[in-house]
Scaffold this active site. Structure first.
Site, mmCIF file in Angstrom:
data_model
loop_
_atom_site.group_PDB
_atom_site.id
_atom_site.type_symbol
_atom_site.label_atom_id
_atom_site.label_comp_id
_atom_site.label_asym_id
_atom_site.label_seq_id
_atom_site.Cartn_x
_atom_site.Cartn_y
_atom_site.Cartn_z
ATOM 1 N N ILE A 117 0.829 -1.201 0.000
ATOM 2 C CA ILE A 117 0.000 0.000 0.000
ATOM 3 C C ILE A 117 0.863 1.249 0.000
ATOM 4 O O ILE A 117 0.560 2.236 -0.671
ATOM 5 C CB ILE A 117 -0.935 0.024 1.244
ATOM 6 C CG1 ILE A 117 -1.622 -1.322 1.449
ATOM 7 C CG2 ILE A 117 -1.933 1.151 1.153
ATOM 8 C CD1 ILE A 117 -2.363 -1.836 0.233
ATOM 9 N N GLU A 118 1.948 1.213 0.744
ATOM 10 C CA GLU A 118 2.790 2.388 0.901
ATOM 11 C C GLU A 118 3.629 2.705 -0.343
ATOM 12 O O GLU A 118 3.719 3.854 -0.753
ATOM 13 C CB GLU A 118 3.733 2.193 2.104
ATOM 14 C CG GLU A 118 3.076 2.344 3.454
ATOM 15 C CD GLU A 118 2.732 3.792 3.775
ATOM 16 O OE1 GLU A 118 3.177 4.695 3.048
ATOM 17 O OE2 GLU A 118 1.989 4.013 4.744
ATOM 18 N N SER A 119 4.260 1.692 -0.902
ATOM 19 C CA SER A 119 5.266 1.947 -1.938
ATOM 20 C C SER A 119 5.258 0.942 -3.075
ATOM 21 O O SER A 119 6.145 0.987 -3.919
ATOM 22 C CB SER A 119 6.654 1.921 -1.293
ATOM 23 O OG SER A 119 6.910 0.624 -0.755
#
Length: 442
Positions: A117-119
């Site tokens: 989700i982040e990166s």
């Protein structure tokens, strides 16, 4: 004679007992281990996961988020098989380490999916807000969790250091809010913002769960996205997804860096490509690794021994073609480049210096290493060196301002001097006619 018969009888009894022990049919009896008699029932009962995905599924502990946003995001990811494939293939270098760390802390293993989700599991990712790395740490937050950011490395990108920091942060947030969904909201939005949102709801007599708070859309979608990845990993066939197999085995080993070394040399010694080396060592964002600042490097499991063997057999006099140079004074980029024997364009490129900037005194910069320079960069520079720049225009304005102030001061002094002379003359006149001026004013 009776004594001899007694000894003989006792011997027979002992021999019979030994024979009974050797009988595999006896109750509680032992038999010698021979080929083919070792049973592996005990190992089978451990039910070890076949691959890492199964291990992650077994460690799910967070409450399910069942709402329209989670369903929507699940369908969205499932409809992007190419995107999922790229992300999961990228993750196979890092997932085992993350799962190991989560299990050691007894944390939910679905948190291992958070970098999706982040990166998108890209340790080189940088957001428009300057968040960096697989776990997307902002500069200030990274520093508060001991992630070094200097001229030669950025630990927000480091696989091991950033994972440690992210799990420390998530643990702290969970203790603070007592709820994993709120902890995740705080990881994305900030603990202060989540705390204020909870306080607002409490004052209004409203519930304070994740779905009850008023929050930005990015944070509103954050946990649904993680739930979507959790759904897909939990049951890929249900969503028509095929996940690439990831062995339940470490991907990399940590190896000491013995001396300053170019990235290209380290990759060659390990017999891997530079892109593969950089994927495991993304914090080293320069072409050289400084041993005093980068104590260890990560290498694929089977290549760690290869690196050590090739390093010991190497006859290279120096393994780094770059070194660090500290600017003695504030200077123009062109002057600094000339001083170290480089073209201005090359000097700017290797040190990422934008146009119209001055280099401040004490800045650490990358410059070519001379052929006879064999020593490593000192620890103080390698571990703490920073590049400090200031805009040329600001410097020019300050210089012009100083000059103008100095000129104005001189003129004012001359006027004051003339004025003082006139006052002195008037005072003398007053003394002659009216007495002391001060007394007259009173």
């Amino acid at each position: 004679m009776r004594f001899l018969l007694a000894v003989f009888s006792l011997s027979l009894v002992l021999l019979t007992g030994c024979a009974n022990l050797a009988d595999p049919q006896s109750t509680g009896g032992l038999s010698p281990i021979t080929k083919g008699t070792v049973k592996r029932d005990g190992v089978a009962k451990l039910d070890l996961p076949n691959d890492l995905w199964e291990r992650i599924r077994k460690g799910y502990k967070m409450p399910e988020l069942e709402n329209e946003l989670a369903n929507d995001r699940t369908q969205w990811y499932a409809s992007k098989p190419d995107y999922l494939q790229r992300m999961t293939e990228r993750s196979n270098k890092y997932l085992y380490h993350i799962v190991e760390e989560l299990e050691a802390r007894n944390m939910p293993t679905e948190l291992a999916l958070l970098p999706f989700i982040e990166s998108a599991f890209n340790p080189q990712a940088v957001s428009s807000a300057r968040a960096s790395g697989m776990w997307q740490f902002m500069p200030k937050t990274g520093k508060s969790f001991d992630l070094k950011q200097n001229a030669f490395r950025d630990d927000r990108r480091d696989v091991q250091a950033s994972t440690r920091a992210a799990l420390d942060y998530l643990e702290r947030l969970h203790k603070m809010f007592g709820d994993w969904h709120l902890a995740l909201a705080a990881y994305n939005w900030g603990e202060g913002n989540v705390g204020k949102a909870i306080a607002r709801n409490k004052r209004a007599g409203l519930p304070t769960g994740y779905t009850d708070l008023n929050m930005p859309m990015e944070t509103r979608m954050y946990v649904p996205k993680l739930q979507a990845m959790k759904n897909i990993v939990g049951n890929p066939p249900q969503y028509g997804v095929v996940l690439p197999s990831i062995p339940n085995h470490p991907y990399f080993q940590s190896v000491p860096l013995p001396r300053d070394m170019d990235v290209s040399v380290a990759a060659k010694l390990a017999e891997i490509s530079e892109p593969d080396f950089k994927a495991l060592n993304p914090s080293a964002h320069r072409p050289v690794l400084l041993a005093a600042g980068t104590g260890n490097i990560l290498l694929p499991w089977d290549n760690a021994e290869v690196f050590q063997r090739n390093y010991e057999a190497s006859t290279l006099g120096r393994m780094a073609t770059w070194t660090a140079w500290v600017a003695p004074t504030t200077m123009k980029v062109a002057d600094a480049a000339k001083r170290v024997g480089m073209s201005e364009a090359d000097f700017r490129a290797i040190n990422n210096i934008p146009p119209r900037m001055l280099i401040k005194a004490g800045s650490a910069l990358l410059v070519p290493r001379s052929a006879n320079m064999l020593g490593d960069v000192a620890a103080q520079v390698a571990d703490n060196g920073t590049l400090d720049l200031s805009p040329e225009a600001v410097a020019k304005r300050k210089a012009a301002s100083k000059g103008k102030n100095a000129k104005g001061t001189k003129t004012a002094s001359a006027k004051d001097s003339k004025g003082a002379s006139k006052k002195q003359a008037a005072a003398k006149s007053d003394k002659k006619g009216k007495g002391d001026t001060k007394v007259a004013k009173k």
